[in-house]
Design a protein around this motif. Sequence first.
Motif, PDB file in Angstrom:
ATOM      1  N   VAL A  44       0.873  -1.175   0.000  1.00 20.49           N
ATOM      2  CA  VAL A  44       0.000   0.000   0.000  1.00 20.49           C
ATOM      3  C   VAL A  44       0.911   1.225   0.000  1.00 20.49           C
ATOM      4  N   PRO A  45       0.854   2.063  -1.058  1.00 18.64           N
ATOM      5  CA  PRO A  45       1.814   3.171  -1.177  1.00 18.64           C
ATOM      6  C   PRO A  45       1.862   4.090   0.029  1.00 18.64           C
ATOM      7  N   ASN A  46       0.702   4.437   0.617  1.00 15.92           N
ATOM      8  CA  ASN A  46       0.736   5.396   1.733  1.00 15.92           C
ATOM      9  C   ASN A  46       1.238   4.779   3.040  1.00 15.92           C
ATOM     10  N   LYS A  47       1.387   3.445   3.060  1.00 16.16           N
ATOM     11  CA  LYS A  47       1.939   2.782   4.247  1.00 16.16           C
ATOM     12  C   LYS A  47       3.424   2.488   4.086  1.00 16.16           C
ATOM     13  N   PHE A  50       7.596  -0.607   5.078  1.00 16.90           N
ATOM     14  CA  PHE A  50       7.612  -1.153   6.435  1.00 16.90           C
ATOM     15  C   PHE A  50       6.233  -1.130   7.092  1.00 16.90           C
ATOM     16  N   GLY A  51       5.247  -0.544   6.417  1.00 16.26           N
ATOM     17  CA  GLY A  51       3.910  -0.511   6.988  1.00 16.26           C
ATOM     18  C   GLY A  51       2.912  -1.391   6.269  1.00 16.26           C
ATOM     19  N   SER A  52       3.252  -1.840   5.053  1.00 16.85           N
ATOM     20  CA  SER A  52       2.345  -2.689   4.278  1.00 16.85           C
ATOM     21  C   SER A  52       2.294  -4.088   4.872  1.00 16.85           C
ATOM     22  N   PRO A  53       1.123  -4.740   4.828  1.00 18.94           N
ATOM     23  CA  PRO A  53       0.985  -6.072   5.441  1.00 18.94           C
ATOM     24  C   PRO A  53       1.781  -7.139   4.704  1.00 18.94           C
TER      25      PRO A  53
END
Length: 301
Positions: A44-47, A50-53
């Motif tokens: 997910v670009p906005n995550k 290191f934030g994408s699942p």
Amino acid sequence: MNVLTRMWKREWPLHLMLVPGIVLVLIFSYIPMAGIMMAFQKYVPNKGLFGSPFIGLKNLQLLMDYPDIGRIFFNTVYIAVMKIVAGMIVPVTIAILLNELRKEWVKRTFQTLVYLPHFLSWVLLSGILIDVLSPSSGILNQVLGLFGIDPVFFLGDNKWFPYVMVISDVWKEFGFGTIVYLAALTSINPSLYEAAEIDGAGRFKQTLHVTLPGMLPIIVLMFTLSIGNVLNAGFDQIFNLYSPPVYESADIIDTFVYRMGIEQAQFGFATAVGLLKSVISFIFVSMSYILAYRVANYRIF
């Protein structure tokens, strides 16, 4: 230590010259490799990375279940292999023919002319090819019409498109390849030709029994090194010339990755496809260098 100190004092300018190249390689080749993580994520670009699942191998599983993946791999290998084979035969033939020219200015002029297309980008050449091969106004179809042949949609027909890619790629690159084989011809001992002529061999037999055997090591070397390009069918060329009607025969791994990643924003899936291609290409490249060492005694290091 004294020896190392003397070597460093003598060679430090050479090491300093390497610094800009090393920095560029780190920035553009190694740091971006962190993006491999996307192959195992639902990115997910906005995550961010290191934030994408994390989803493990689901992208690879999706790739294996994709209905057209077999056709895409086949198109890639089919076009790439034809380019490799034609890209070996044509430069070797042209190099031998150029070697037979006795007037040096004619030889150099022809060599320059066939070398020029190598410097033209596929963006420019694709526009030229679209005009030349147009079914309505292209010069090639106009010539075919003089012989009563119906116009052929070379860039819109699945039957013709792969061969147009091969022929146009060979036309663009064979001048560059010819230089390698002309260099190989200069290493052949002229006394071999004299001995063959004394034995009654004409120019054709001299080519068969002296020229080709003399070129064989470099031919084998170039062929083994080209094995690493089996999955590189030419993104720039095909991307600028293909269209939806010819996806069946023109869609290759690189164009598929582009459409999935850029046009459809399936970043994780596109990265997984690219990663799989990179792993397979790495295996082929390694094999090509091993074969080059064992068959042609060529070593990278």
